[in-house]
Design an enzyme around this catalytic site. Structure first.
Site, PDB file in Angstrom:
ATOM      1  CB  CYS A   1     -16.109  41.005   3.568  1.00 61.05           C
ATOM      2  SG  CYS A   1     -16.960  41.262   1.996  1.00 61.05           S
TER       3      CYS A   1
ATOM      4  CG  ASN B   1     -20.579  44.867   0.093  1.00 66.20           C
ATOM      5  OD1 ASN B   1     -21.268  45.815  -0.250  1.00 66.20           O
ATOM      6  ND2 ASN B   1     -21.100  43.840   0.711  1.00 66.20           N
TER       7      ASN B   1
ATOM      8  CB  CYS C   1     -16.555  36.994  -1.874  1.00 64.90           C
ATOM      9  SG  CYS C   1     -15.720  37.197  -3.452  1.00 64.90           S
TER      10      CYS C   1
END
Ligand code: 4NP
Length: 155
Positions: A7, A10, A12
């Site tokens: 994401c 790094n 959530c």
């Protein structure tokens, strides 16, 4: 099999994806490696968001030992499959991978549930409520269950 969840920060979404996938890998006793990374280095070295840790803990998963790290071009060769949370992550992974980019290895994780739709896992960072993080957890659980079935029959 080596799987990387990616994401933006790094902290959530991809730490939850890593934790959920690792818990299923353990449950099904698969010899798979699971990791996660961010397309930015904004939170490098930090543990996951407190709400990611809390929601995972509610479901019996411990994320507290994870630390944020940036995605690198070498991850493209190291991992067999790279699952991103949204289309921006996809573009960023492609840019960072450069010459090592391999389209066959990368997909949006929700395409495991709704193939080809390129749906995003909503980023709960901005809403910052338990409800938003729980919703992300449920989406990822569904996607990871599908992925395990799909990848296991391919292997
Ligand atoms: P993630 O969420 O990509 O799911 O880890 C975010 C975390 C941090 C930021 C944005 C999104 N940020 O702007 O710092």
């Amino acid at each position: 099999m080596k799987i990387l969840m990616v994401c933006l920060g790094n902290i959530c979404r991809s730490p939850l994806a890593e934790g959920v996938m690792q818990s299923l890998v353990d449950k099904y006793q698969l010899d798979w490696k699971v990791d996660s990374a961010g397309t930015s280095n904004w939170h490098e070295g930090e543990p996951p968001h407190r709400r990611s840790i809390k929601i995972a803990r509610n479901h019996g998963i411990d994320l507290s030992v994870q630390r944020s790290r940036p995605f690198t071009a070498e991850d493209m060769t190291e991992f067999d499959h790279i699952y991103v949370m949204d289309s921006q992550n996809y573009q960023d992974v492609k840019r960072i991978a450069g010459k090592l980019w391999n389209q066959d290895k990368v997909d949006l994780i929700l395409n495991a549930v709704t193939p080809g739709k390129n749906k995003a896992v909503p980023d709960p960072w901005y809403e910052d409520t338990d409800k938003a993080f729980e919703h992300v957890y449920q989406l990822l659980l569904d996607a990871c269950e599908q992925l395990i079935q799909q990848l296991n029959t391919q292997a």
